[in-house]
Design a protein around this motif. Structure first.
Motif, PDB file in Angstrom:
ATOM      1  N   LEU A 127     -19.032  12.801  13.470  1.00  0.00           N
ATOM      2  CA  LEU A 127     -18.525  11.609  13.065  1.00  0.00           C
ATOM      3  C   LEU A 127     -17.169  12.033  12.513  1.00  0.00           C
ATOM      4  N   GLY A 128     -16.440  12.857  12.997  1.00  0.00           N
ATOM      5  CA  GLY A 128     -15.058  13.064  12.555  1.00  0.00           C
ATOM      6  C   GLY A 128     -15.001  13.711  11.161  1.00  0.00           C
ATOM      7  N   GLY A 129     -15.989  14.489  10.766  1.00  0.00           N
ATOM      8  CA  GLY A 129     -15.909  15.285   9.505  1.00  0.00           C
ATOM      9  C   GLY A 129     -16.582  14.300   8.569  1.00  0.00           C
ATOM     10  N   LYS A 130     -17.139  13.229   8.622  1.00  0.00           N
ATOM     11  CA  LYS A 130     -17.903  12.424   7.648  1.00  0.00           C
ATOM     12  C   LYS A 130     -19.452  12.652   7.914  1.00  0.00           C
ATOM     13  N   HIS A 131     -20.167  12.294   6.787  1.00  0.00           N
ATOM     14  CA  HIS A 131     -21.648  12.762   6.782  1.00  0.00           C
ATOM     15  C   HIS A 131     -22.644  11.800   6.973  1.00  0.00           C
ATOM     16  N   TRP A 132     -22.158  10.379   6.836  1.00  0.00           N
ATOM     17  CA  TRP A 132     -23.001   9.270   6.802  1.00  0.00           C
ATOM     18  C   TRP A 132     -22.571   8.221   7.789  1.00  0.00           C
ATOM     19  N   LEU A 133     -23.617   7.543   8.432  1.00  0.00           N
ATOM     20  CA  LEU A 133     -23.414   6.394   9.419  1.00  0.00           C
ATOM     21  C   LEU A 133     -23.941   5.449   8.471  1.00  0.00           C
ATOM     22  N   PRO A 270     -20.379   7.469  -0.427  1.00  0.00           N
ATOM     23  CA  PRO A 270     -18.799   7.003  -0.694  1.00  0.00           C
ATOM     24  C   PRO A 270     -18.266   6.353   0.839  1.00  0.00           C
ATOM     25  N   ALA A 271     -17.555   5.261   0.521  1.00  0.00           N
ATOM     26  CA  ALA A 271     -17.178   4.785   1.660  1.00  0.00           C
ATOM     27  C   ALA A 271     -16.509   5.641   2.403  1.00  0.00           C
ATOM     28  N   SER A 272     -15.473   6.793   1.651  1.00  0.00           N
ATOM     29  CA  SER A 272     -14.373   7.613   2.322  1.00  0.00           C
ATOM     30  C   SER A 272     -15.444   8.817   3.247  1.00  0.00           C
ATOM     31  N   ASP A 273     -16.708   8.870   3.080  1.00  0.00           N
ATOM     32  CA  ASP A 273     -17.437   9.819   3.817  1.00  0.00           C
ATOM     33  C   ASP A 273     -18.545   9.146   4.694  1.00  0.00           C
ATOM     34  N   THR A 274     -18.007   7.600   4.940  1.00  0.00           N
ATOM     35  CA  THR A 274     -19.180   6.818   5.731  1.00  0.00           C
ATOM     36  C   THR A 274     -18.161   6.334   6.777  1.00  0.00           C
ATOM     37  N   VAL A 275     -19.003   6.246   8.296  1.00  0.00           N
ATOM     38  CA  VAL A 275     -18.460   5.899   9.668  1.00  0.00           C
ATOM     39  C   VAL A 275     -19.364   4.449   9.536  1.00  0.00           C
ATOM     40  N   ASP A 276     -18.764   3.363   9.531  1.00  0.00           N
ATOM     41  CA  ASP A 276     -19.221   2.010   9.732  1.00  0.00           C
ATOM     42  C   ASP A 276     -18.840   1.341  11.101  1.00  0.00           C
ATOM     43  N   PRO A 277     -19.546   1.536  12.301  1.00  0.00           N
ATOM     44  CA  PRO A 277     -19.261   1.169  13.605  1.00  0.00           C
ATOM     45  C   PRO A 277     -19.074  -0.550  13.375  1.00  0.00           C
ATOM     46  N   GLU A 278     -19.444  -1.087  12.834  1.00  0.00           N
ATOM     47  CA  GLU A 278     -19.184  -2.675  12.891  1.00  0.00           C
ATOM     48  C   GLU A 278     -17.991  -2.870  12.480  1.00  0.00           C
ATOM     49  N   GLN A 279     -17.447  -2.175  11.155  1.00  0.00           N
ATOM     50  CA  GLN A 279     -16.239  -2.284  10.670  1.00  0.00           C
ATOM     51  C   GLN A 279     -15.087  -1.786  11.644  1.00  0.00           C
ATOM     52  N   LYS A 280     -15.373  -0.913  12.274  1.00  0.00           N
ATOM     53  CA  LYS A 280     -14.396  -0.230  13.356  1.00  0.00           C
ATOM     54  C   LYS A 280     -14.405  -1.212  14.590  1.00  0.00           C
ATOM     55  N   LEU A 281     -15.425  -1.727  14.941  1.00  0.00           N
ATOM     56  CA  LEU A 281     -15.350  -2.814  15.991  1.00  0.00           C
ATOM     57  C   LEU A 281     -14.473  -4.076  15.517  1.00  0.00           C
ATOM     58  N   LYS A 282     -14.815  -4.449  14.370  1.00  0.00           N
ATOM     59  CA  LYS A 282     -13.851  -5.515  13.800  1.00  0.00           C
ATOM     60  C   LYS A 282     -12.464  -5.375  14.063  1.00  0.00           C
ATOM     61  N   GLU A 283     -12.065  -4.124  13.470  1.00  0.00           N
ATOM     62  CA  GLU A 283     -10.708  -3.678  13.365  1.00  0.00           C
ATOM     63  C   GLU A 283     -10.238  -3.702  14.937  1.00  0.00           C
TER      64      GLU A 283
END
Length: 289
Positions: A127-133, A270-283
Protein backbone atom coordinates in the motif's frame (compact mmCIF):
# COMPACT_ATOMS: atom_id res chain seq x y z
CA UNK A 1 -8.43 -25.00 -2.74
CA UNK A 2 -8.27 -21.21 -2.82
CA UNK A 3 -12.06 -21.05 -2.83
CA UNK A 4 -12.30 -23.29 0.25
CA UNK A 5 -9.67 -21.21 2.03
CA UNK A 6 -11.61 -18.00 1.44
CA UNK A 7 -14.82 -19.70 2.52
CA UNK A 8 -13.19 -20.95 5.71
CA UNK A 9 -12.10 -17.48 6.73
CA UNK A 10 -15.49 -16.02 5.80
CA UNK A 11 -17.33 -18.63 7.87
CA UNK A 12 -15.09 -18.11 10.89
CA UNK A 13 -15.43 -14.33 10.57
CA UNK A 14 -19.20 -14.71 10.50
CA UNK A 15 -19.09 -17.02 13.50
CA UNK A 16 -17.02 -14.59 15.52
CA UNK A 17 -19.21 -11.63 14.64
CA UNK A 18 -22.40 -13.50 15.36
CA UNK A 19 -21.01 -14.91 18.57
CA UNK A 20 -20.00 -11.51 19.80
CA UNK A 21 -23.35 -9.91 19.19
CA UNK A 22 -25.22 -12.82 20.74
CA UNK A 23 -23.19 -13.86 23.71
CA UNK A 24 -22.92 -17.35 22.22
CA UNK A 25 -21.28 -19.08 19.29
CA UNK A 26 -21.71 -21.93 16.95
CA UNK A 27 -20.35 -25.34 16.26
CA UNK A 28 -17.84 -28.11 16.97
CA UNK A 29 -17.07 -31.72 16.07
CA UNK A 30 -15.16 -34.92 16.53
CA UNK A 31 -14.99 -35.31 20.31
CA UNK A 32 -13.86 -38.36 22.24
CA UNK A 33 -15.86 -40.48 24.68
CA UNK A 34 -14.72 -38.37 27.60
CA UNK A 35 -16.39 -35.34 26.02
CA UNK A 36 -19.73 -37.03 26.57
CA UNK A 37 -19.17 -37.91 30.19
CA UNK A 38 -21.19 -36.47 33.03
CA UNK A 39 -24.59 -36.16 31.35
CA UNK A 40 -27.45 -38.13 29.87
CA UNK A 41 -27.16 -39.27 26.27
CA UNK A 42 -30.61 -38.02 25.34
CA UNK A 43 -31.80 -34.43 25.55
CA UNK A 44 -34.30 -33.62 28.26
CA UNK A 45 -36.66 -30.69 28.36
CA UNK A 46 -34.86 -28.94 31.21
CA UNK A 47 -31.51 -29.00 29.41
CA UNK A 48 -32.93 -27.86 26.08
CA UNK A 49 -34.82 -25.04 27.81
CA UNK A 50 -31.67 -23.87 29.64
CA UNK A 51 -29.67 -23.73 26.42
CA UNK A 52 -32.51 -21.98 24.61
CA UNK A 53 -32.69 -19.35 27.36
CA UNK A 54 -28.99 -18.60 26.86
CA UNK A 55 -29.54 -18.32 23.11
CA UNK A 56 -32.52 -16.02 23.56
CA UNK A 57 -30.71 -13.91 26.16
CA UNK A 58 -27.85 -13.40 23.75
CA UNK A 59 -30.03 -11.95 21.01
CA UNK A 60 -30.85 -8.95 23.22
CA UNK A 61 -27.27 -7.75 23.59
CA UNK A 62 -26.16 -4.44 22.12
CA UNK A 63 -22.42 -4.87 22.61
CA UNK A 64 -19.84 -7.40 23.70
CA UNK A 65 -16.12 -8.16 23.61
CA UNK A 66 -14.39 -11.51 23.28
CA UNK A 67 -11.09 -13.32 22.96
CA UNK A 68 -10.77 -16.16 20.48
CA UNK A 69 -8.10 -18.76 19.80
CA UNK A 70 -7.78 -22.03 17.97
CA UNK A 71 -7.38 -23.57 14.52
CA UNK A 72 -9.13 -22.61 11.28
CA UNK A 73 -9.24 -24.86 8.18
CA UNK A 74 -6.66 -23.70 5.65
CA UNK A 75 -5.51 -20.83 7.89
CA UNK A 76 -3.62 -22.60 10.68
CA UNK A 77 -3.68 -21.19 14.20
CA UNK A 78 -5.50 -17.96 14.97
CA UNK A 79 -5.67 -15.77 18.05
CA UNK A 80 -7.51 -12.52 18.44
CA UNK A 81 -9.64 -10.06 20.34
CA UNK A 82 -12.71 -8.18 19.18
CA UNK A 83 -15.33 -5.71 20.37
CA UNK A 84 -18.70 -5.11 18.72
CA UNK A 85 -21.62 -2.76 19.11
CA UNK A 86 -24.94 -2.67 17.25
CA UNK A 87 -25.96 0.86 18.21
CA UNK A 88 -23.85 2.56 17.06
CA UNK A 89 -22.62 -0.06 14.59
CA UNK A 90 -18.90 -0.35 15.25
CA UNK A 91 -16.45 -3.26 15.18
CA UNK A 92 -12.80 -3.64 16.09
CA UNK A 93 -11.01 -6.94 15.58
CA UNK A 94 -7.32 -7.79 15.91
CA UNK A 95 -6.17 -11.23 14.83
CA UNK A 96 -2.89 -13.10 14.45
CA UNK A 97 -2.66 -16.09 12.08
CA UNK A 98 0.21 -18.55 11.71
CA UNK A 99 0.88 -21.82 9.93
CA UNK A 100 -1.60 -21.21 7.12
CA UNK A 101 -2.11 -19.43 3.81
CA UNK A 102 -2.38 -15.98 5.41
CA UNK A 103 0.13 -15.32 8.18
CA UNK A 104 0.81 -12.31 10.33
CA UNK A 105 -1.25 -9.72 12.19
CA UNK A 106 -4.52 -8.41 10.78
CA UNK A 107 -6.93 -5.75 12.02
CA UNK A 108 -10.45 -4.80 11.04
CA UNK A 109 -12.37 -1.68 12.08
CA UNK A 110 -15.93 -0.88 11.10
CA UNK A 111 -16.77 2.73 11.86
CA UNK A 112 -18.54 5.60 10.12
CA UNK A 113 -20.03 3.48 7.35
CA UNK A 114 -16.70 2.06 6.20
CA UNK A 115 -14.47 -0.96 6.85
CA UNK A 116 -10.77 -0.44 7.49
CA UNK A 117 -8.46 -3.42 7.01
CA UNK A 118 -4.95 -3.25 8.40
CA UNK A 119 -2.06 -5.65 7.99
CA UNK A 120 0.95 -4.02 9.62
CA UNK A 121 4.18 -4.28 7.66
CA UNK A 122 2.66 -6.67 5.14
CA UNK A 123 0.02 -4.10 4.24
CA UNK A 124 2.58 -1.30 4.03
CA UNK A 125 4.57 -3.33 1.52
CA UNK A 126 1.67 -3.29 -0.95
CA UNK A 127 0.00 0.00 0.00
CA UNK A 128 2.89 2.34 -0.64
CA UNK A 129 3.97 2.53 2.98
CA UNK A 130 0.46 2.96 4.41
CA UNK A 131 -1.01 0.42 6.81
CA UNK A 132 -4.79 0.59 6.24
CA UNK A 133 -7.16 -0.02 3.35
CA UNK A 134 -10.57 1.68 3.43
CA UNK A 135 -13.55 -0.09 1.88
CA UNK A 136 -17.28 0.60 1.62
CA UNK A 137 -19.47 -1.84 3.58
CA UNK A 138 -20.75 -3.32 0.32
CA UNK A 139 -17.20 -3.94 -0.97
CA UNK A 140 -16.38 -7.64 -1.24
CA UNK A 141 -12.64 -7.12 -1.36
CA UNK A 142 -10.04 -7.05 1.41
CA UNK A 143 -8.87 -10.60 0.88
CA UNK A 144 -9.84 -12.94 3.71
CA UNK A 145 -11.73 -10.15 5.48
CA UNK A 146 -14.02 -9.40 2.55
CA UNK A 147 -17.78 -9.46 2.92
CA UNK A 148 -17.72 -7.52 6.17
CA UNK A 149 -21.28 -6.39 5.50
CA UNK A 150 -22.48 -9.99 5.56
CA UNK A 151 -20.52 -10.70 8.72
CA UNK A 152 -21.81 -7.65 10.56
CA UNK A 153 -25.38 -8.48 9.59
CA UNK A 154 -25.24 -12.08 10.82
CA UNK A 155 -28.05 -12.78 13.25
CA UNK A 156 -26.45 -14.30 16.37
CA UNK A 157 -29.37 -16.65 16.91
CA UNK A 158 -28.69 -18.19 13.49
CA UNK A 159 -25.50 -19.66 14.94
CA UNK A 160 -26.56 -20.39 18.50
CA UNK A 161 -29.85 -22.02 17.57
CA UNK A 162 -27.96 -25.05 16.27
CA UNK A 163 -27.19 -26.28 19.78
CA UNK A 164 -30.68 -26.60 21.30
CA UNK A 165 -31.65 -28.39 18.08
CA UNK A 166 -28.99 -31.07 18.61
CA UNK A 167 -30.32 -34.61 19.09
CA UNK A 168 -28.01 -35.17 22.06
CA UNK A 169 -27.66 -31.75 23.69
CA UNK A 170 -26.83 -32.44 27.33
CA UNK A 171 -25.60 -30.94 30.56
CA UNK A 172 -22.00 -31.95 31.25
CA UNK A 173 -21.20 -30.47 34.68
CA UNK A 174 -20.73 -27.31 36.73
CA UNK A 175 -17.34 -25.71 35.99
CA UNK A 176 -15.41 -22.50 36.64
CA UNK A 177 -14.38 -20.34 33.68
CA UNK A 178 -11.88 -17.63 34.62
CA UNK A 179 -13.38 -17.39 38.07
CA UNK A 180 -16.99 -17.45 36.85
CA UNK A 181 -19.16 -20.39 37.89
CA UNK A 182 -20.85 -21.79 34.78
CA UNK A 183 -22.82 -24.78 33.56
CA UNK A 184 -21.22 -26.68 30.68
CA UNK A 185 -23.57 -27.93 27.93
CA UNK A 186 -22.60 -29.83 24.79
CA UNK A 187 -24.14 -31.37 21.71
CA UNK A 188 -23.37 -32.69 18.23
CA UNK A 189 -25.10 -31.39 15.10
CA UNK A 190 -25.33 -33.34 11.84
CA UNK A 191 -25.07 -30.61 9.19
CA UNK A 192 -27.01 -32.49 6.53
CA UNK A 193 -29.81 -33.39 8.94
CA UNK A 194 -29.97 -29.85 10.35
CA UNK A 195 -30.23 -28.47 6.81
CA UNK A 196 -33.28 -30.67 6.15
CA UNK A 197 -35.23 -29.08 8.98
CA UNK A 198 -37.43 -26.18 7.81
CA UNK A 199 -36.14 -22.74 8.70
CA UNK A 200 -38.23 -21.07 11.36
CA UNK A 201 -39.75 -17.79 10.23
CA UNK A 202 -39.05 -14.75 12.38
CA UNK A 203 -39.13 -10.95 11.97
CA UNK A 204 -35.33 -10.87 12.07
CA UNK A 205 -34.94 -13.54 9.39
CA UNK A 206 -33.05 -15.84 11.77
CA UNK A 207 -34.20 -19.00 10.01
CA UNK A 208 -33.03 -17.87 6.59
CA UNK A 209 -29.63 -16.85 7.94
CA UNK A 210 -29.31 -20.14 9.79
CA UNK A 211 -29.82 -21.88 6.44
CA UNK A 212 -27.00 -19.84 4.88
CA UNK A 213 -24.69 -20.71 7.77
CA UNK A 214 -25.33 -24.41 7.26
CA UNK A 215 -24.68 -24.02 3.53
CA UNK A 216 -21.30 -22.46 4.28
CA UNK A 217 -20.37 -25.40 6.48
CA UNK A 218 -21.34 -27.76 3.69
CA UNK A 219 -19.03 -25.82 1.36
CA UNK A 220 -16.20 -26.47 3.79
CA UNK A 221 -16.93 -30.19 3.76
CA UNK A 222 -18.11 -30.21 7.40
CA UNK A 223 -20.45 -33.09 8.17
CA UNK A 224 -20.65 -32.95 11.94
CA UNK A 225 -20.36 -30.06 14.40
CA UNK A 226 -19.59 -30.42 18.07
CA UNK A 227 -20.77 -27.57 20.25
CA UNK A 228 -19.76 -26.68 23.80
CA UNK A 229 -21.45 -23.85 25.67
CA UNK A 230 -20.71 -22.52 29.16
CA UNK A 231 -23.62 -20.58 30.67
CA UNK A 232 -23.02 -18.37 33.72
CA UNK A 233 -25.24 -16.28 36.03
CA UNK A 234 -28.30 -14.71 34.46
CA UNK A 235 -28.36 -17.22 31.57
CA UNK A 236 -25.37 -15.39 30.07
CA UNK A 237 -22.95 -17.34 27.86
CA UNK A 238 -19.39 -16.91 29.10
CA UNK A 239 -17.55 -19.29 26.77
CA UNK A 240 -18.10 -21.26 23.60
CA UNK A 241 -16.02 -23.87 21.82
CA UNK A 242 -16.61 -25.25 18.33
CA UNK A 243 -14.91 -28.21 16.69
CA UNK A 244 -15.36 -29.77 13.27
CA UNK A 245 -13.46 -31.70 10.63
CA UNK A 246 -13.42 -29.79 7.33
CA UNK A 247 -11.96 -30.73 3.96
CA UNK A 248 -8.86 -28.59 4.64
CA UNK A 249 -8.32 -29.69 8.21
CA UNK A 250 -9.70 -29.16 11.71
CA UNK A 251 -11.79 -26.28 12.97
CA UNK A 252 -11.28 -25.86 16.72
CA UNK A 253 -12.15 -22.42 18.02
CA UNK A 254 -12.74 -21.28 21.60
CA UNK A 255 -14.30 -17.91 22.47
CA UNK A 256 -14.39 -16.22 25.87
CA UNK A 257 -16.90 -13.38 26.28
CA UNK A 258 -16.62 -10.32 28.53
CA UNK A 259 -17.67 -6.64 28.85
CA UNK A 260 -21.31 -7.32 28.05
CA UNK A 261 -23.24 -4.18 27.03
CA UNK A 262 -20.29 -1.93 27.82
CA UNK A 263 -19.63 1.09 25.55
CA UNK A 264 -17.47 0.29 22.52
CA UNK A 265 -15.47 3.15 21.02
CA UNK A 266 -13.67 2.66 17.72
CA UNK A 267 -11.69 5.33 15.86
CA UNK A 268 -11.00 5.35 12.15
CA UNK A 269 -7.28 5.09 11.31
CA UNK A 270 -5.54 8.37 10.36
CA UNK A 271 -6.35 9.42 6.81
CA UNK A 272 -2.62 9.94 6.24
CA UNK A 273 -2.06 6.21 6.87
CA UNK A 274 -5.03 4.98 4.83
CA UNK A 275 -5.51 4.07 1.18
CA UNK A 276 -9.02 4.78 -0.12
CA UNK A 277 -9.47 3.11 -3.57
CA UNK A 278 -12.81 4.84 -4.15
CA UNK A 279 -11.28 8.27 -3.55
CA UNK A 280 -8.36 7.44 -5.82
CA UNK A 281 -10.77 6.39 -8.55
CA UNK A 282 -12.66 9.67 -8.25
CA UNK A 283 -9.42 11.65 -8.45
CA UNK A 284 -8.35 9.70 -11.51
CA UNK A 285 -11.71 10.33 -13.18
CA UNK A 286 -11.39 14.05 -12.59
CA UNK A 287 -7.93 14.06 -14.13
CA UNK A 288 -9.14 12.16 -17.18
CA UNK A 289 -12.18 14.43 -17.51
Amino acid sequence: MAHRSRTAFRVVGALLTAAVLSGTTACTSGGSAEDRSGGSRRPDGTTVAAVQRAVTKGTGLNSLSYRASGKVPGQGSVKGKASFSLRPRVVEMRMTASGGVQEGEFSVRLVGGAVYVGGGGQAAAVLGGKHWLKLALTDQGAGGFGGMQRQADQDPAAQASLLPGSDDVRKIREETVDGVRATHYAGVVDVAEAAKKPAAKSPSGTGERRTKVLEQYKELGVRELKLDLWVGPGDRTVKFRQRARAAQGPLDLSIRFFDVNEPVRVQAPPASDTVDPEQKLKEASRRVG
